[in-house]
Design a protein around this motif. Structure first.
Motif, short mmCIF file in Angstrom:
data_model
loop_
_atom_site.label_atom_id
_atom_site.label_comp_id
_atom_site.label_asym_id
_atom_site.label_seq_id
_atom_site.Cartn_x
_atom_site.Cartn_y
_atom_site.Cartn_z
N MET A 1 22.27 8.19 -2.82
CA MET A 1 21.18 9.15 -2.96
C MET A 1 21.08 10.00 -1.70
SD MET A 1 18.71 10.49 -4.74
CE MET A 1 18.70 9.36 -6.13
N GLN A 2 20.94 11.29 -1.87
CA GLN A 2 20.72 12.19 -0.75
C GLN A 2 19.22 12.35 -0.51
OE1 GLN A 2 23.15 15.84 -0.98
NE2 GLN A 2 24.32 14.84 -2.60
N TYR A 3 18.87 12.68 0.73
CA TYR A 3 17.47 12.80 1.12
C TYR A 3 17.25 14.12 1.85
CZ TYR A 3 17.47 7.87 -0.03
OH TYR A 3 17.62 6.68 -0.69
N SER A 4 16.00 14.53 1.88
CA SER A 4 15.63 15.77 2.56
C SER A 4 14.27 15.60 3.21
CB SER A 4 15.58 16.92 1.54
OG SER A 4 15.23 18.13 2.15
N LYS A 5 14.10 16.17 4.41
CA LYS A 5 12.80 16.13 5.05
C LYS A 5 11.88 17.10 4.32
CE LYS A 5 12.06 17.52 9.37
NZ LYS A 5 10.78 18.26 9.42
N LEU A 6 10.72 16.62 3.90
CA LEU A 6 9.81 17.44 3.11
C LEU A 6 9.07 18.42 4.01
CD1 LEU A 6 8.64 17.87 0.24
CD2 LEU A 6 6.82 16.26 0.86
N GLY A 7 9.53 19.66 3.99
CA GLY A 7 8.89 20.70 4.79
C GLY A 7 8.79 20.32 6.25
N ARG A 8 7.61 20.54 6.83
CA ARG A 8 7.39 20.25 8.24
C ARG A 8 6.89 18.83 8.47
NH1 ARG A 8 2.52 23.96 7.33
NH2 ARG A 8 3.91 25.66 7.87
N SER A 9 6.88 18.01 7.42
CA SER A 9 6.42 16.63 7.55
C SER A 9 7.54 15.76 8.11
CB SER A 9 5.99 16.08 6.18
OG SER A 9 7.13 15.73 5.41
N SER A 10 7.23 14.48 8.27
CA SER A 10 8.24 13.50 8.68
C SER A 10 8.73 12.69 7.49
CB SER A 10 7.66 12.55 9.74
OG SER A 10 6.58 11.79 9.18
N LEU A 11 8.34 13.08 6.30
CA LEU A 11 8.69 12.34 5.08
C LEU A 11 10.12 12.67 4.65
CD1 LEU A 11 5.41 12.92 3.03
CD2 LEU A 11 5.98 10.95 4.49
N VAL A 13 12.34 12.44 1.75
CA VAL A 13 12.22 12.19 0.32
C VAL A 13 13.58 12.23 -0.37
CG1 VAL A 13 9.86 13.08 0.23
CG2 VAL A 13 11.77 14.62 -0.20
N SER A 14 13.72 11.39 -1.37
CA SER A 14 14.94 11.39 -2.16
C SER A 14 15.05 12.69 -2.95
CB SER A 14 14.98 10.19 -3.11
OG SER A 14 13.77 10.08 -3.84
N LEU A 38 14.32 2.15 -7.19
CA LEU A 38 14.35 1.90 -5.75
C LEU A 38 15.74 1.47 -5.31
CD1 LEU A 38 10.91 0.08 -5.53
CD2 LEU A 38 11.53 2.13 -4.23
N ASP A 39 16.39 0.62 -6.09
CA ASP A 39 17.73 0.17 -5.74
C ASP A 39 18.74 1.31 -5.76
OD1 ASP A 39 16.72 -2.38 -5.48
OD2 ASP A 39 17.40 -3.07 -7.45
N LEU A 40 18.49 2.32 -6.59
CA LEU A 40 19.36 3.50 -6.65
C LEU A 40 19.04 4.53 -5.57
CD1 LEU A 40 19.50 3.98 -10.54
CD2 LEU A 40 21.40 3.31 -9.04
N GLY A 41 18.02 4.26 -4.77
CA GLY A 41 17.70 5.12 -3.65
C GLY A 41 16.54 6.07 -3.85
N ILE A 42 15.92 6.05 -5.02
CA ILE A 42 14.74 6.90 -5.23
C ILE A 42 13.57 6.31 -4.45
CG2 ILE A 42 13.05 7.69 -6.94
CD1 ILE A 42 15.31 7.79 -8.99
N ASN A 43 12.97 7.13 -3.60
CA ASN A 43 11.84 6.62 -2.80
C ASN A 43 10.56 7.44 -2.99
OD1 ASN A 43 12.28 8.98 -1.34
ND2 ASN A 43 12.43 7.96 0.65
N TYR A 44 10.65 8.53 -3.76
CA TYR A 44 9.51 9.43 -3.94
C TYR A 44 8.93 9.24 -5.33
CZ TYR A 44 6.80 13.77 -4.14
OH TYR A 44 5.78 14.69 -4.26
N PHE A 45 7.68 8.81 -5.40
CA PHE A 45 7.01 8.53 -6.68
C PHE A 45 5.75 9.39 -6.77
CE2 PHE A 45 9.72 5.01 -5.83
CZ PHE A 45 10.18 4.59 -7.07
N ASP A 46 5.62 10.12 -7.88
CA ASP A 46 4.56 11.11 -8.04
C ASP A 46 3.68 10.78 -9.24
OD1 ASP A 46 3.77 14.17 -7.31
OD2 ASP A 46 3.66 13.84 -9.47
N THR A 47 2.38 10.69 -8.99
CA THR A 47 1.42 10.45 -10.06
C THR A 47 0.23 11.38 -9.85
OG1 THR A 47 0.11 8.75 -11.20
CG2 THR A 47 0.36 8.51 -8.81
N ALA A 48 -0.88 11.12 -10.56
CA ALA A 48 -2.10 11.92 -10.41
C ALA A 48 -3.27 11.15 -10.97
CB ALA A 48 -1.97 13.27 -11.13
N ASP A 49 -4.45 11.40 -10.43
CA ASP A 49 -5.63 10.71 -10.96
C ASP A 49 -5.96 11.16 -12.38
OD1 ASP A 49 -6.66 13.25 -10.45
OD2 ASP A 49 -8.16 12.58 -9.01
N LEU A 50 -5.42 12.30 -12.79
CA LEU A 50 -5.65 12.82 -14.14
C LEU A 50 -4.89 12.04 -15.20
CD1 LEU A 50 -6.89 15.14 -15.89
CD2 LEU A 50 -4.78 16.40 -15.47
N TYR A 51 -3.71 11.54 -14.87
CA TYR A 51 -2.85 10.92 -15.87
C TYR A 51 -3.46 9.62 -16.41
CZ TYR A 51 0.64 13.93 -13.57
OH TYR A 51 1.31 14.99 -13.01
#
Length: 298
Positions: A1-11, A13-14, A38-51
């Motif tokens: 899995m490749q990763y990228s720094k999310l904008g100006r953050s230190s995160l 993300v996959s 997670l084992d495949l390298g995905i580390n970014y999980f997105d949800t919402a209080d609306l869902y």
């Protein structure tokens, strides 16, 4: 899995993010999918209080609890459920955001949220008040960073100019290239990350029968899907090609994908290991259908 720094953050993300709204199986099935992601390298999980009236946060919080230190957890705020349970109202007020985060933290079973996103936004919002709420939460350590989820150029410009957002989530695909007109370049120039959604256009770019989509006719959708198929070799899939098209843009840090099954997960996650598309492949794709432009909220 490749990763990228999310904008100006230190995160870091996959390149492939996990869209938790699509997780609809039983607990054991969901746990298997999350663990495999997670084992495949995905580390970014997105949800919402609306869902699912907050139940999606509860679900993902329980599934990720034992491996919380391995994940970047993102959720959203701004849509307030009505007391009678009949729908919700838009509420970007400081008071509501400061209250809603407490409920999200409890449901997610965590002390902090890595990325807290405003789930929408209008040009009439009390933007400074909204920003103040997010800044307070950062100071309190309840969130690490904040961003917005929006496709409205006028709203995005306001937050670029006035806030310390690190990311914008927006719809982007071969069948929705509207962000290319202004938003992607603007965000890249300001070192603000972009999280893509809708990369396979509701499956229309990944084998689903053609149908009208946004301003495109059924025939145009079929043409786009056919071009994707034409440059997809036997060792890959149309979904992977459609995702690679999104990720080839320098502004994109991650493509969040709705995943329901292990088979989908394995197919989608593999796109995070592929090299960029070639120039000629990109040229074929962008010529498949004409790019559209935002007609409102400009």
């Amino acid at each position: 899995m490749q990763y990228s720094k999310l904008g100006r953050s230190s995160l870091e993300v996959s390149k492939i993010g996990f869209g938790c709204m699509s997780l609809t199986g039983g607990t054991s099935e969901n746990q298997l999918i999350i663990d495999q992601a997670l084992d495949l390298g995905i580390n970014y999980f997105d949800t919402a209080d609306l869902y699912e009236h907050g139940e999606n946060e509860t679900k993902i919080g329980a599934l990720l609890k034992s491996r919380r230190d391995q994940v970047i957890l993102a959720t959203k705020v701004g849509n307030q459920h009505r007391a009678d349970g009949n729908g919700w109202d838009w509420n970007p007020s400081k008071k509501y955001i400061l209250s809603a985060v407490e409920d999200s933290l409890k449901r997610l079973q965590t002390d902090y949220i890595d990325l807290y996103q405003l789930h929408g936004g209008t040009i009439e919002d009390p933007v400074d008040e909204t920003i103040e709420a997010f800044e307070i939460l950062k100071q309190q350590g309840k969130i690490r960073y904040y961003g917005i989820s929006s496709i409205r150029p006028n709203v995005i410009r306001e937050y670029v100019q006035r806030a310390n957002i690190v990311s914008v989530m927006m719809q982007y695909s071969l069948l929705d290239r509207r962000p290319e007109e202004e938003c992607l370049e603007l965000l890249h120039d300001h070192n603000i990350g972009v999280v893509g959604r809708g990369s396979i256009a509701q499956g229309l770019l990944a084998g689903k029968p053609a149908a009208p989509y946004l301003n495109y006719s059924e025939a145009e959708v079929a043409q786009a899907a056919e071009v994707i198929r034409s440059i997809t070799d036997q060792s890959s899939s149309s979904a992977q090609t459609a995702i690679r098209f999104v990720l080839q843009h320098q502004a994109l840090d991650s493509a969040v994908m709705g995943i329901r099954t292990l088979a989908q997960l394995k197919d989608i996650a593999a796109a995070g290991d592929f090299p960029p598309l070639s120039n000629w492949e990109i040229e074929l794709l962008i010529k498949a259908v004409p790019a559209a432009y935002y007609t409102a909220h400009r």
